[in-house]
Design an enzyme around this catalytic site. Structure first.
Site, PDB file in Angstrom:
ATOM      1  N   LYS A 110      30.152   0.241 -27.084  1.00 25.45           N
ATOM      2  CA  LYS A 110      29.635   0.824 -28.010  1.00 25.45           C
ATOM      3  C   LYS A 110      30.858   1.599 -28.464  1.00 25.45           C
ATOM      4  CE  LYS A 110      27.654   5.688 -28.478  1.00 25.45           C
ATOM      5  NZ  LYS A 110      28.728   5.999 -27.950  1.00 25.45           N
ATOM      6  N   GLU A 178      25.881  10.320 -35.866  1.00 30.66           N
ATOM      7  CA  GLU A 178      25.948  11.868 -34.436  1.00 30.66           C
ATOM      8  C   GLU A 178      25.847  12.813 -35.377  1.00 30.66           C
ATOM      9  OE1 GLU A 178      27.464  11.893 -30.829  1.00 30.66           O
ATOM     10  OE2 GLU A 178      27.139  13.899 -30.071  1.00 30.66           O
TER      11      GLU A 178
HETATM   12  O1  KIV Z   1      27.766   9.693 -24.747  1.00 33.71           O
HETATM   13  C1  KIV Z   1      26.236   9.994 -25.169  1.00 33.71           C
HETATM   14  O2  KIV Z   1      25.935  10.022 -24.776  1.00 33.71           O
HETATM   15  C2  KIV Z   1      26.629   9.445 -27.207  1.00 33.71           C
HETATM   16  C3  KIV Z   1      25.298   9.247 -27.600  1.00 33.71           C
HETATM   17  C4  KIV Z   1      24.569  10.498 -26.928  1.00 33.71           C
HETATM   18  C5  KIV Z   1      25.182   8.942 -28.828  1.00 33.71           C
HETATM   19  O3  KIV Z   1      27.396   8.561 -27.203  1.00 33.71           O
END
Ligand code: KIV
Length: 268
Positions: A110, A178
């Site tokens: 991500k 988010e």
């Molecule tokens: O680091 C994280 O926990 C996140 C989310 C909660 C989306 O990026």
């Protein structure tokens, strides 16, 4: 499960996703029927005692990711790329993302996204590293933007929508949204073909993600858009108090926790 399967989940009904930072949590989440695990860089605040996610390193994320992968059987594991591990130099970013997949065993990475991650998303998906994009509040930019709601006026909302399309075109298999207004998240969700996973983004996203520490009640508090479904902090304290009392009262260890050897001479 593969990224291509998740891609098809848009509009299929709410998808639950949860963060996990270690093997036991991954196993428990799977047993609870949650098949999408995010090794979030939130580990920095929640488990490493930092004030933000910024100090988290690639090696720390790789170690947590490997632990989650070992604990999970079937779940799809997404490794969050930490601050400054991408965005500056493409080759270096690919190496860091590759470390998560090749060495730690993640299924995808991500990236906290922006205009600087469109090309990188394209490159990574081209070479076989699935990418989950992340728009709206991106905590790695907290020194720039603060930790506030995003997309709160038309221009900002349009920018999110535009970037969402760009990341979809670049090959992202899903998009975390988010802390954006629910109506903005709904529009983005309706517009995209890939699933949106919301956190503080209302009920109309294709899925929801929360940190496991908030869900189980391990963290000291919860974000206003989050919710605790348990009291692990309370249960942990109770168990530790019981242990302390048992040791202080001489009740632990009891006979059944001890063993004796008759063959040891000159000892009691
Ligand atoms: O680091 C994280 O926990 C996140 C989310 C909660 C989306 O990026």
């Amino acid at each position: 499960m593969r990224a291509k399967d998740i891609r098809k989940m848009a509009g299929e009904g709410p998808i639950p996703m949860v963060t996990a930072y270690d093997a036991p949590t991954a196993a428990i989440a799977e047993a609870a029927g949650i098949d999408l695990l995010l090794v979030g860089d939130s580990v920095g605040n929640l488990r490493h005692g930092h004030d933000s996610t910024l100090p988290v390193t690639v090696d720390e994320m790789a170690s947590h990711t490997a632990s989650v992968v070992r604990g999970a059987d079937e779940a799809f594991v997404v490794a969050d790329m930490p601050f400054l591990s991408y965005g500056a130099d493409t080759d270096e970013a690919i190496e860091h993302c590759g470390q998560m997949v090749k060495e730690a065993g993640a299924d995808a990475v991500k990236l906290e996204s922006g205009s600087h991650t469109v090309e990188l998303t394209d490159r990574l998906t081209d070479i076989g590293v699935p990418v989950q994009a992340h728009l709206g509040l991106t905590p790695q930019r907290e020194n720039e933007t603060g930790l506030f709601r995003q997309g709160t006026n038309t221009e900002a909302a349009r920018e999110i929508l535009d970037l969402a399309h760009k990341h979809q075109r670049a090959g992202a298999f899903s998009l975390v949204l988010e802390h954006v207004p629910a109506n903005v998240a709904r529009q983005v969700t309706d517009d995209l073909d890939i699933p949106t996973i919301g956190i503080g983004a209302g009920p109309d996203c294709d899925g929801q993600v929360l940190t496991v520490d908030e869900i189980i009640g391990l963290s000291e508090g919860v974000a206003p858009f989050s919710k605790s479904f348990g009291d692990v902090r309370g249960e942990m304290r109770d168990a530790l108090e019981s242990y302390r009392e048992a040791v202080e009262d001489g009740d632990f260890p009891a006979e059944e926790h001890s063993h004796y050897e008759d063959d040891v001479d000159d000892f009691y």
